[in-house]
Write a protein that holds these residues in place. Structure first.
Motif, PDB file in Angstrom:
ATOM      1  N   SER A 273      26.716   7.232  46.764  1.00  0.00           N
ATOM      2  CA  SER A 273      28.370   7.127  47.013  1.00  0.00           C
ATOM      3  C   SER A 273      28.454   6.554  48.193  1.00  0.00           C
ATOM      4  O   SER A 273      27.967   5.972  49.180  1.00  0.00           O
ATOM      5  N   LYS A 274      29.925   6.098  48.298  1.00  0.00           N
ATOM      6  CA  LYS A 274      30.511   5.375  49.475  1.00  0.00           C
ATOM      7  C   LYS A 274      31.824   5.944  49.694  1.00  0.00           C
ATOM      8  O   LYS A 274      32.494   6.430  48.815  1.00  0.00           O
ATOM      9  N   ARG A 275      32.196   5.861  50.664  1.00  0.00           N
ATOM     10  CA  ARG A 275      33.750   6.272  51.165  1.00  0.00           C
ATOM     11  C   ARG A 275      34.517   5.010  50.665  1.00  0.00           C
ATOM     12  O   ARG A 275      34.330   3.960  50.337  1.00  0.00           O
ATOM     13  N   ALA A 276      35.801   5.417  50.521  1.00  0.00           N
ATOM     14  CA  ALA A 276      36.891   4.761  49.909  1.00  0.00           C
ATOM     15  C   ALA A 276      36.983   3.216  50.252  1.00  0.00           C
ATOM     16  O   ALA A 276      36.849   2.200  49.805  1.00  0.00           O
ATOM     17  N   PRO A 277      37.111   2.964  51.749  1.00  0.00           N
ATOM     18  CA  PRO A 277      37.311   1.704  52.186  1.00  0.00           C
ATOM     19  C   PRO A 277      36.076   1.060  51.984  1.00  0.00           C
ATOM     20  O   PRO A 277      36.027  -0.352  51.748  1.00  0.00           O
ATOM     21  N   GLU A 278      34.799   1.581  52.004  1.00  0.00           N
ATOM     22  CA  GLU A 278      33.613   0.664  51.810  1.00  0.00           C
ATOM     23  C   GLU A 278      33.620   0.140  50.031  1.00  0.00           C
ATOM     24  O   GLU A 278      33.130  -0.684  49.890  1.00  0.00           O
ATOM     25  N   PHE A 279      33.879   1.181  49.487  1.00  0.00           N
ATOM     26  CA  PHE A 279      33.755   0.957  47.991  1.00  0.00           C
ATOM     27  C   PHE A 279      34.760   0.001  47.594  1.00  0.00           C
ATOM     28  O   PHE A 279      34.497  -0.968  46.878  1.00  0.00           O
ATOM     29  N   ILE A 280      36.178  -0.062  48.087  1.00  0.00           N
ATOM     30  CA  ILE A 280      37.039  -1.085  47.636  1.00  0.00           C
ATOM     31  C   ILE A 280      36.499  -2.336  47.988  1.00  0.00           C
ATOM     32  O   ILE A 280      36.673  -3.181  47.511  1.00  0.00           O
ATOM     33  N   LYS A 281      36.002  -2.532  49.162  1.00  0.00           N
ATOM     34  CA  LYS A 281      35.409  -3.953  49.660  1.00  0.00           C
ATOM     35  C   LYS A 281      34.164  -4.120  48.739  1.00  0.00           C
ATOM     36  O   LYS A 281      34.204  -5.364  48.206  1.00  0.00           O
ATOM     37  N   GLU A 282      33.557  -3.228  48.339  1.00  0.00           N
ATOM     38  CA  GLU A 282      32.429  -3.680  47.276  1.00  0.00           C
ATOM     39  C   GLU A 282      33.020  -4.142  45.974  1.00  0.00           C
ATOM     40  O   GLU A 282      32.588  -5.055  45.152  1.00  0.00           O
ATOM     41  N   LEU A 283      34.285  -3.500  45.298  1.00  0.00           N
ATOM     42  CA  LEU A 283      34.883  -3.760  44.392  1.00  0.00           C
ATOM     43  C   LEU A 283      35.503  -5.151  44.199  1.00  0.00           C
ATOM     44  O   LEU A 283      35.278  -6.084  43.303  1.00  0.00           O
ATOM     45  N   HIS A 284      35.954  -5.565  45.396  1.00  0.00           N
ATOM     46  CA  HIS A 284      36.538  -6.949  45.643  1.00  0.00           C
ATOM     47  C   HIS A 284      35.412  -7.935  45.530  1.00  0.00           C
ATOM     48  O   HIS A 284      35.449  -8.864  44.950  1.00  0.00           O
ATOM     49  N   ARG A 285      34.317  -7.617  46.160  1.00  0.00           N
ATOM     50  CA  ARG A 285      33.194  -8.602  46.371  1.00  0.00           C
ATOM     51  C   ARG A 285      32.659  -8.578  44.754  1.00  0.00           C
ATOM     52  O   ARG A 285      32.633  -9.911  44.501  1.00  0.00           O
ATOM     53  N   ILE A 286      32.484  -7.679  43.982  1.00  0.00           N
ATOM     54  CA  ILE A 286      31.959  -7.731  42.861  1.00  0.00           C
ATOM     55  C   ILE A 286      32.825  -8.633  41.749  1.00  0.00           C
ATOM     56  O   ILE A 286      32.601  -9.293  40.843  1.00  0.00           O
TER      57      ILE A 286
ATOM     58  N   THR B 277      25.773  10.057  36.209  1.00  0.00           N
ATOM     59  CA  THR B 277      25.981  11.200  37.047  1.00  0.00           C
ATOM     60  C   THR B 277      25.245  12.409  36.391  1.00  0.00           C
ATOM     61  O   THR B 277      24.610  12.106  35.419  1.00  0.00           O
ATOM     62  N   THR B 278      25.133  13.619  37.109  1.00  0.00           N
ATOM     63  CA  THR B 278      24.512  14.641  36.653  1.00  0.00           C
ATOM     64  C   THR B 278      25.758  15.862  37.182  1.00  0.00           C
ATOM     65  O   THR B 278      26.700  15.709  37.902  1.00  0.00           O
ATOM     66  N   ASP B 279      25.723  17.071  36.342  1.00  0.00           N
ATOM     67  CA  ASP B 279      26.554  17.956  36.627  1.00  0.00           C
ATOM     68  C   ASP B 279      26.548  18.585  37.993  1.00  0.00           C
ATOM     69  O   ASP B 279      27.373  19.301  38.584  1.00  0.00           O
ATOM     70  N   ASP B 280      25.207  18.458  38.606  1.00  0.00           N
ATOM     71  CA  ASP B 280      24.805  19.121  39.873  1.00  0.00           C
ATOM     72  C   ASP B 280      24.850  18.174  41.114  1.00  0.00           C
ATOM     73  O   ASP B 280      24.011  18.530  42.028  1.00  0.00           O
ATOM     74  N   CYS B 281      25.278  16.981  40.817  1.00  0.00           N
ATOM     75  CA  CYS B 281      25.549  15.749  41.841  1.00  0.00           C
ATOM     76  C   CYS B 281      26.588  15.920  42.743  1.00  0.00           C
ATOM     77  O   CYS B 281      27.620  15.494  42.164  1.00  0.00           O
ATOM     78  N   PRO B 282      26.533  16.562  44.134  1.00  0.00           N
ATOM     79  CA  PRO B 282      27.752  16.518  44.625  1.00  0.00           C
ATOM     80  C   PRO B 282      28.425  15.043  45.076  1.00  0.00           C
ATOM     81  O   PRO B 282      29.423  15.003  45.173  1.00  0.00           O
ATOM     82  N   GLU B 283      27.591  14.016  45.074  1.00  0.00           N
ATOM     83  CA  GLU B 283      27.789  12.676  45.400  1.00  0.00           C
ATOM     84  C   GLU B 283      28.346  12.117  44.453  1.00  0.00           C
ATOM     85  O   GLU B 283      29.565  11.360  44.598  1.00  0.00           O
ATOM     86  N   CYS B 284      28.311  12.535  43.164  1.00  0.00           N
ATOM     87  CA  CYS B 284      29.093  12.107  42.026  1.00  0.00           C
ATOM     88  C   CYS B 284      30.365  12.456  41.793  1.00  0.00           C
ATOM     89  O   CYS B 284      30.930  11.871  41.589  1.00  0.00           O
ATOM     90  N   ALA B 285      30.148  13.996  42.110  1.00  0.00           N
ATOM     91  CA  ALA B 285      31.488  14.491  42.237  1.00  0.00           C
ATOM     92  C   ALA B 285      32.637  13.845  42.957  1.00  0.00           C
ATOM     93  O   ALA B 285      33.705  13.703  42.950  1.00  0.00           O
ATOM     94  N   TYR B 286      32.108  13.582  44.246  1.00  0.00           N
ATOM     95  CA  TYR B 286      32.771  12.955  45.495  1.00  0.00           C
ATOM     96  C   TYR B 286      33.400  11.723  44.953  1.00  0.00           C
ATOM     97  O   TYR B 286      34.630  11.378  45.164  1.00  0.00           O
ATOM     98  N   MET B 287      32.579  10.798  44.318  1.00  0.00           N
ATOM     99  CA  MET B 287      33.056   9.546  43.982  1.00  0.00           C
ATOM    100  C   MET B 287      34.193   9.685  42.814  1.00  0.00           C
ATOM    101  O   MET B 287      35.159   9.167  42.709  1.00  0.00           O
ATOM    102  N   LYS B 288      33.789  10.597  41.859  1.00  0.00           N
ATOM    103  CA  LYS B 288      34.837  10.698  40.740  1.00  0.00           C
ATOM    104  C   LYS B 288      36.038  11.361  41.008  1.00  0.00           C
ATOM    105  O   LYS B 288      36.999  11.005  40.513  1.00  0.00           O
ATOM    106  N   THR B 289      35.871  12.352  42.021  1.00  0.00           N
ATOM    107  CA  THR B 289      37.264  13.024  42.415  1.00  0.00           C
ATOM    108  C   THR B 289      38.039  12.587  43.606  1.00  0.00           C
ATOM    109  O   THR B 289      39.147  12.590  43.487  1.00  0.00           O
ATOM    110  N   LYS B 290      37.024  12.129  44.461  1.00  0.00           N
ATOM    111  CA  LYS B 290      37.736  11.317  45.718  1.00  0.00           C
ATOM    112  C   LYS B 290      37.995  10.202  45.851  1.00  0.00           C
ATOM    113  O   LYS B 290      39.072   9.505  45.966  1.00  0.00           O
TER     114      LYS B 290
END
Length: 130
Positions: free
Chosen positions: A113-126, A45-58
């Motif tokens: 970054s990914k939205r939650a439904p897409e990310f959970i599918k990736e986690l299951h696949r991994i 991540t970086t401090d000024d990355c909105p996609e990073c913040a989205y992944m970490k907080t949402k």
């Protein structure tokens, strides 16, 4: 000549394989896993990355993602401007997420970054990767 080439290749592979093992944050994450069959999720991540913040907080705290993430992964964060990055874990963009087994073997990489439904599918696949 062939012996020299083979020895050089073995040396390069052993250096690459040891890079993540020498990372204190990774060693701490692995020791926290204990005998569980978890993977380490290392996010760049970086401090000024909105996609990073989205992944970490949402996304990481989504009601479907968080319990699965907690049960199956240990998350560590590396700020690309502030942290020493392990050799062999180069990134193209941020966020970049590396999924690593206890031995330090990279199993999968996700860039962006990914939205939650897409990310959970990736986690299951991994998690299905042996």
């Amino acid at each position: 000549m062939m012996k020299i080439i083979i020895l050089v290749c073995i040396g390069i592979v052993s250096l690459w394989g040891g890079a993540i093992q020498n990372d204190e944050q990774f060693k701490s994450a692995v020791s926290s896993i204990g005998s569980d069959n978890k993977l380490v999720l290392m996010i760049y991540t970086t401090d000024d990355c909105p996609e990073c913040a989205y992944m970490k907080t949402k996304v990481f705290h989504d009601k479907t993602v968080e319990p699965y993430l907690t049960q199956n992964f240990v998350v560590i964060e590396k700020n690309v401007h502030k942290s020493k990055l392990p050799d062999g874990y180069d990134f193209f963009g941020i966020p970049t997420m590396f999924f690593i087994d206890k031995a330090g073997n990279k199993k999968e990489t996700i860039v962006g970054s990914k939205r939650a439904p897409e990310f959970i599918k990736e986690l299951h696949r991994i998690r299905g990767i042996k």
